[in-house]
Motif scaffolding. Structure first.
Motif, PDB file in Angstrom:
ATOM      1  N   LEU A  74      -2.086  -2.503  -7.218  1.00  0.00           N
ATOM      2  CA  LEU A  74      -1.294  -1.900  -6.145  1.00  0.00           C
ATOM      3  C   LEU A  74      -2.025  -0.731  -5.493  1.00  0.00           C
ATOM      4  CD1 LEU A  74       2.240  -2.082  -7.786  1.00  0.00           C
ATOM      5  CD2 LEU A  74       1.439  -3.363  -5.792  1.00  0.00           C
ATOM      6  N   ILE A  75      -2.790   0.025  -6.281  1.00  0.00           N
ATOM      7  CA  ILE A  75      -3.599   1.105  -5.712  1.00  0.00           C
ATOM      8  C   ILE A  75      -4.640   0.535  -4.755  1.00  0.00           C
ATOM      9  CG2 ILE A  75      -5.361   2.845  -6.258  1.00  0.00           C
ATOM     10  CD1 ILE A  75      -3.764   3.467  -8.804  1.00  0.00           C
ATOM     11  N   LYS A  76      -5.239  -0.588  -5.115  1.00  0.00           N
ATOM     12  CA  LYS A  76      -6.215  -1.236  -4.225  1.00  0.00           C
ATOM     13  C   LYS A  76      -5.558  -1.676  -2.922  1.00  0.00           C
ATOM     14  CE  LYS A  76      -9.373  -2.893  -7.834  1.00  0.00           C
ATOM     15  NZ  LYS A  76      -9.940  -4.101  -8.508  1.00  0.00           N
ATOM     16  N   VAL A  77      -4.326  -2.185  -3.014  1.00  0.00           N
ATOM     17  CA  VAL A  77      -3.587  -2.574  -1.807  1.00  0.00           C
ATOM     18  C   VAL A  77      -3.382  -1.360  -0.908  1.00  0.00           C
ATOM     19  CG1 VAL A  77      -1.331  -3.337  -0.951  1.00  0.00           C
ATOM     20  CG2 VAL A  77      -2.433  -4.563  -2.837  1.00  0.00           C
ATOM     21  N   LEU A  78      -2.987  -0.231  -1.495  1.00  0.00           N
ATOM     22  CA  LEU A  78      -2.755   0.979  -0.708  1.00  0.00           C
ATOM     23  C   LEU A  78      -4.043   1.472  -0.069  1.00  0.00           C
ATOM     24  CD1 LEU A  78      -0.959   3.284   0.252  1.00  0.00           C
ATOM     25  CD2 LEU A  78      -1.392   4.447  -1.923  1.00  0.00           C
ATOM     26  N   LEU A  79      -5.149   1.487  -0.820  1.00  0.00           N
ATOM     27  CA  LEU A  79      -6.432   1.949  -0.275  1.00  0.00           C
ATOM     28  C   LEU A  79      -6.877   1.064   0.888  1.00  0.00           C
ATOM     29  CD1 LEU A  79      -8.400   2.873  -3.531  1.00  0.00           C
ATOM     30  CD2 LEU A  79      -7.389   4.435  -1.853  1.00  0.00           C
ATOM     31  N   LEU A  80      -6.716  -0.243   0.744  1.00  0.00           N
ATOM     32  CA  LEU A  80      -7.070  -1.146   1.842  1.00  0.00           C
ATOM     33  C   LEU A  80      -6.213  -0.858   3.066  1.00  0.00           C
ATOM     34  CD1 LEU A  80      -8.544  -3.635   2.977  1.00  0.00           C
ATOM     35  CD2 LEU A  80      -6.716  -5.048   1.980  1.00  0.00           C
ATOM     36  N   ALA A  81      -4.915  -0.654   2.850  1.00  0.00           N
ATOM     37  CA  ALA A  81      -4.009  -0.384   3.960  1.00  0.00           C
ATOM     38  C   ALA A  81      -4.381   0.905   4.680  1.00  0.00           C
ATOM     39  CB  ALA A  81      -2.566  -0.315   3.461  1.00  0.00           C
ATOM     40  N   VAL A  82      -4.746   1.939   3.924  1.00  0.00           N
ATOM     41  CA  VAL A  82      -5.143   3.214   4.525  1.00  0.00           C
ATOM     42  C   VAL A  82      -6.400   3.032   5.372  1.00  0.00           C
ATOM     43  CG1 VAL A  82      -6.053   5.515   4.019  1.00  0.00           C
ATOM     44  CG2 VAL A  82      -4.037   4.675   2.799  1.00  0.00           C
ATOM     45  N   LEU A  83      -7.390   2.312   4.848  1.00  0.00           N
ATOM     46  CA  LEU A  83      -8.636   2.095   5.585  1.00  0.00           C
ATOM     47  C   LEU A  83      -8.387   1.304   6.868  1.00  0.00           C
ATOM     48  CD1 LEU A  83     -11.103   1.257   2.652  1.00  0.00           C
ATOM     49  CD2 LEU A  83     -11.085   3.325   4.066  1.00  0.00           C
ATOM     50  N   VAL A  84      -7.591   0.232   6.753  1.00  0.00           N
ATOM     51  CA  VAL A  84      -7.333  -0.602   7.930  1.00  0.00           C
ATOM     52  C   VAL A  84      -6.512   0.160   8.960  1.00  0.00           C
ATOM     53  CG1 VAL A  84      -6.134  -2.667   8.752  1.00  0.00           C
ATOM     54  CG2 VAL A  84      -7.537  -2.780   6.687  1.00  0.00           C
ATOM     55  N   MET A  85      -5.488   0.896   8.525  1.00  0.00           N
ATOM     56  CA  MET A  85      -4.658   1.632   9.468  1.00  0.00           C
ATOM     57  C   MET A  85      -5.433   2.768  10.138  1.00  0.00           C
ATOM     58  SD  MET A  85      -1.773   0.303   9.977  1.00  0.00           S
ATOM     59  CE  MET A  85      -0.557  -0.826   9.271  1.00  0.00           C
ATOM     60  N   LYS A 145      -0.019  13.144  15.309  1.00  0.00           N
ATOM     61  CA  LYS A 145       1.274  12.537  14.993  1.00  0.00           C
ATOM     62  C   LYS A 145       1.147  11.018  14.916  1.00  0.00           C
ATOM     63  CE  LYS A 145       4.008  16.324  16.903  1.00  0.00           C
ATOM     64  NZ  LYS A 145       4.998  16.761  17.912  1.00  0.00           N
ATOM     65  N   PHE A 146       0.342  10.461  15.800  1.00  0.00           N
ATOM     66  CA  PHE A 146       0.107   9.020  15.726  1.00  0.00           C
ATOM     67  C   PHE A 146      -0.576   8.653  14.408  1.00  0.00           C
ATOM     68  CE2 PHE A 146       0.937   8.369  20.289  1.00  0.00           C
ATOM     69  CZ  PHE A 146       1.574   7.142  20.227  1.00  0.00           C
ATOM     70  N   PHE A 147      -1.529   9.472  13.976  1.00  0.00           N
ATOM     71  CA  PHE A 147      -2.218   9.198  12.725  1.00  0.00           C
ATOM     72  C   PHE A 147      -1.230   9.236  11.553  1.00  0.00           C
ATOM     73  CE2 PHE A 147      -4.713  10.414   8.957  1.00  0.00           C
ATOM     74  CZ  PHE A 147      -5.651   9.388   8.965  1.00  0.00           C
ATOM     75  N   GLY A 148      -0.346  10.222  11.555  1.00  0.00           N
ATOM     76  CA  GLY A 148       0.665  10.304  10.512  1.00  0.00           C
ATOM     77  C   GLY A 148       1.565   9.078  10.522  1.00  0.00           C
ATOM     78  N   PHE A 149       1.923   8.606  11.715  1.00  0.00           N
ATOM     79  CA  PHE A 149       2.744   7.401  11.839  1.00  0.00           C
ATOM     80  C   PHE A 149       2.023   6.186  11.265  1.00  0.00           C
ATOM     81  CE2 PHE A 149       3.872   3.612  14.356  1.00  0.00           C
ATOM     82  CZ  PHE A 149       5.217   3.516  14.050  1.00  0.00           C
ATOM     83  N   PHE A 150       0.724   6.071  11.552  1.00  0.00           N
ATOM     84  CA  PHE A 150      -0.051   4.940  11.051  1.00  0.00           C
ATOM     85  C   PHE A 150      -0.194   5.010   9.531  1.00  0.00           C
ATOM     86  CE2 PHE A 150      -2.371   2.656  14.630  1.00  0.00           C
ATOM     87  CZ  PHE A 150      -1.400   2.972  15.575  1.00  0.00           C
ATOM     88  N   MET A 151      -0.345   6.215   8.992  1.00  0.00           N
ATOM     89  CA  MET A 151      -0.442   6.343   7.535  1.00  0.00           C
ATOM     90  C   MET A 151       0.889   5.999   6.862  1.00  0.00           C
ATOM     91  SD  MET A 151      -3.539   6.970   6.724  1.00  0.00           S
ATOM     92  CE  MET A 151      -3.894   5.838   8.101  1.00  0.00           C
ATOM     93  N   ALA A 152       1.985   6.308   7.539  1.00  0.00           N
ATOM     94  CA  ALA A 152       3.291   5.917   7.005  1.00  0.00           C
ATOM     95  C   ALA A 152       3.397   4.396   6.937  1.00  0.00           C
ATOM     96  CB  ALA A 152       4.408   6.488   7.873  1.00  0.00           C
ATOM     97  N   GLN A 153       2.815   3.711   7.915  1.00  0.00           N
ATOM     98  CA  GLN A 153       2.807   2.251   7.894  1.00  0.00           C
ATOM     99  C   GLN A 153       1.971   1.720   6.739  1.00  0.00           C
ATOM    100  OE1 GLN A 153       4.847   0.473  10.027  1.00  0.00           O
ATOM    101  NE2 GLN A 153       5.477   2.583  10.421  1.00  0.00           N
ATOM    102  N   ALA A 154       0.894   2.440   6.403  1.00  0.00           N
ATOM    103  CA  ALA A 154       0.076   2.047   5.253  1.00  0.00           C
ATOM    104  C   ALA A 154       0.877   2.145   3.961  1.00  0.00           C
ATOM    105  CB  ALA A 154      -1.179   2.925   5.174  1.00  0.00           C
TER     106      ALA A 154
END
Length: 260
Positions: free
Chosen positions: A6-17, A103-112
């Motif tokens: 699950l940590i790997k999933v989160l790291l991938l999501a952060v990088l992609v977002m 603020k957009f970056f924070g929004f994208f990280m929330a999506q991650a």
């Protein structure tokens, strides 16, 4: 082991977002975040089905159901983003935030982070070591087929309606949209029952509830219906208000008589 996956999933999501946040700066189209979110969940379903230690039947079902759902939705949204102007919800945020990229970056990280939340039901299935049951698999696939079919039909009906210039500024009331203002959202939520059924017997079965509850709350009160309807009222005014008076917001049902 499930925690590491699950940590790997989160790291991938952060990088992609992060990459998608940079893309929206270049294109001024934040709609790519929806595309990335759906595709990341499709990838998460495939990855967790491989990383999991559960019974093979559950993991195959996860790869097929979660993978197909994520990629179908992602490609559908990509076609919309590439052929239409930025979604009115994101134009409103851009104006409201005065283009503030922090603020957009924070929004994208929330999506991650949400990618991780919605990957939890996938993990519950992938680590289900209970012997497979044909009844359980059949029930899950029946829910999945109904949800996929309903969402695909709703998307197609809306796309066909919006493709006609004469319908610009009008509200879609054809097909499933006659019975719900957001039939696509309803079937998207229904889809998450698939993983509730597939995770029965898993030591992490309660993870499956996270996706179901989070999707329902998000669609009805946070990122879904409130933003879509606010934009619809701005663009369609009284026509959409009449639609709100006669048609259920989420659960499909017969329309009521309009009483302004």
């Amino acid at each position: 082991m499930i925690g590491i996956a699950l940590i790997k999933v989160l790291l991938l999501a952060v990088l992609v977002m992060t990459a998608i946040w940079y893309l929206q700066m270049r294109t001024r189209n934040a709609g790519f975040v929806d595309v990335a979110w759906a595709l990341l969940l499709g990838v998460s379903a495939l990855y967790l089905s491989l990383a999991g230690t559960g019974e093979m039947t559950w993991r195959i079902a996860l790869a097929l159901c979660g993978g197909f759902w994520g990629f179908r939705l992602g490609l559908h949204l990509l076609h919309r983003v590439l052929h239409e102007e930025e979604d009115g919800r994101y134009r409103f945020l851009r104006e409201h935030w005065h283009g503030h990229q922090g603020k957009f970056f924070g929004f994208f990280m929330a999506q991650a982070v949400l990618v991780l939340v919605f990957a939890l039901p996938f993990a519950a299935v992938a680590w289900n070591e209970q012997r497979h049951s044909l009844v359980q698999v059949g029930a899950a696939l029946a829910i999945w087929f109904l949800a996929m079919f309903g969402e695909a039909i709703a998307d197609r009906q809306l796309a066909h309606f919006r493709s006609h210039p004469a319908n610009k500024g009008k509200t879609c009331r054809v097909g499933l949209w006659r019975y719900s203002r957001h039939p696509n959202y309803f079937f998207e939520w229904l889809h998450w029952f698939t993983y509730v059924v597939l995770s029965i017997g898993s030591p992490y079965w309660y993870f499956s509830i996270f996706g179901l509850v989070a999707m329902g709350v998000s669609l009805n009160w946070i990122t879904g219906i409130p933003y879509v309807e606010a934009q619809a009222l701005r663009s369609r005014g009284d026509d959409y208000r009449a639609y709100q008076r006669t048609t259920n917001s989420f659960f499909p049902w017969f329309p009521k008589q309009d009483t302004p």
